[in-house]
Design an enzyme around this catalytic site. Sequence first.
Site, PDB file in Angstrom:
ATOM      1  N   VAL A  60       3.496  -0.873   8.337  1.00 52.74           N
ATOM      2  CA  VAL A  60       2.380  -0.223   9.017  1.00 52.74           C
ATOM      3  C   VAL A  60       1.116  -1.090   9.074  1.00 52.74           C
ATOM      4  O   VAL A  60       0.202  -0.796   9.855  1.00 52.74           O
ATOM      5  CB  VAL A  60       2.076   1.133   8.332  1.00 52.74           C
ATOM      6  CG1 VAL A  60       1.338   0.929   7.009  1.00 52.74           C
ATOM      7  CG2 VAL A  60       1.302   2.060   9.248  1.00 52.74           C
ATOM      8  N   TYR A  61       1.034  -2.150   8.277  1.00 51.40           N
ATOM      9  CA  TYR A  61      -0.175  -2.970   8.274  1.00 51.40           C
ATOM     10  C   TYR A  61      -0.359  -3.647   9.630  1.00 51.40           C
ATOM     11  O   TYR A  61       0.498  -4.412  10.083  1.00 51.40           O
ATOM     12  CB  TYR A  61      -0.124  -4.041   7.184  1.00 51.40           C
ATOM     13  CG  TYR A  61      -0.144  -3.516   5.767  1.00 51.40           C
ATOM     14  CD1 TYR A  61      -0.566  -2.221   5.470  1.00 51.40           C
ATOM     15  CD2 TYR A  61       0.266  -4.316   4.707  1.00 51.40           C
ATOM     16  CE1 TYR A  61      -0.580  -1.757   4.168  1.00 51.40           C
ATOM     17  CE2 TYR A  61       0.245  -3.852   3.398  1.00 51.40           C
ATOM     18  CZ  TYR A  61      -0.171  -2.564   3.138  1.00 51.40           C
ATOM     19  OH  TYR A  61      -0.180  -2.102   1.843  1.00 51.40           O
ATOM     20  N   SER A  62      -1.487  -3.354  10.259  1.00 52.36           N
ATOM     21  CA  SER A  62      -1.820  -3.930  11.576  1.00 52.36           C
ATOM     22  C   SER A  62      -0.661  -3.791  12.553  1.00 52.36           C
ATOM     23  O   SER A  62      -0.334  -4.721  13.289  1.00 52.36           O
ATOM     24  CB  SER A  62      -2.245  -5.396  11.432  1.00 52.36           C
ATOM     25  OG  SER A  62      -3.413  -5.503  10.649  1.00 52.36           O
TER      26      SER A  62
END
Length: 323
Positions: A60-62
Amino acid sequence: MEHVNLGNTGVQVSRICLGCMSYGDPARGNHEWSLPEEQARPFFRQAIEAGINFFDTANVYSDGSSEEITGRALAEHARRDEIVIATKVHGRMRPGPNGAGLSRKAILTEIDASLRRLGVDYVDLYQIHRWDDRTPIEETMEALHDVVRAGKARYIGASSMWAWQFAKAQHVATLNGWTRFVTMQDHYNLLYREEEREMIPLCLDQGIGLIPWSPLARGRLARPWDTESARSRTDEFGKTLYHEGDREIVEAVARVAAARGVPMAQVALAWMLDRPGVSAPIVGATRASHLDDAVAAVGLHLEDEELEALEAPYRPHPVAGHR
């Protein structure tokens, strides 16, 4: 750099894990402060040259771009068998049904997507980012077991949740002969020590490796209380974690650091590295000095009176970070 076994496994990791949430396309997702690829690459090289072999990211990061950047940078600077790559599953990756969570469908879809973005055949540690109230834990644990059996992950881990939830998941795995979690990535630092009540004692009893997130409290423990950073100005989640009552602890860190003649970050991380059960705190870095301080903290020993000065101002906090 020192290396230790990750919990009760045989795999060895550096005492510092490089957190890769800081690296990603700022136009994707909600991390406006993340560094794009060209600015991020030097940190991977610096980390590897310092002896760091442990890298943590999440799908989900960036919006997946952190995994993409992490995979390309590690392929350039290290051999796959020399490094330990961790990623996570749970957060929303697309709108509509089945675009998030810990169902069998979501897990088996997202592990393949993470491997594609990372450019690897397997990850060393596959972690559930949070608890999923909508999915039976039996379904989640069996799916994770199948990910390991398929060779797509070597180990599995969990992140912030209640201790009873973690114990339930481990019991379900044991009962069915499925793979158990070997790590807990929990919210833990000098400003937030609620994990010491139940989760950390449980992990110590079970030989679970602790890899705390936000060991510097979103940078709060690395600078004077009234200053801010580009991240703190835009990090809405981070603004919910700490409060004015934590100022006294930050000031204690500043006093110990001044007496030692070292940056505040080194003192806060040295405290963390001395905690029972901690394998490797997850440290983000957007300046070269951030990594320098993290590595230096491994060799910094705090005396009993310094530890007492750092811990004495703590007051209980509401539970934070489980959502």
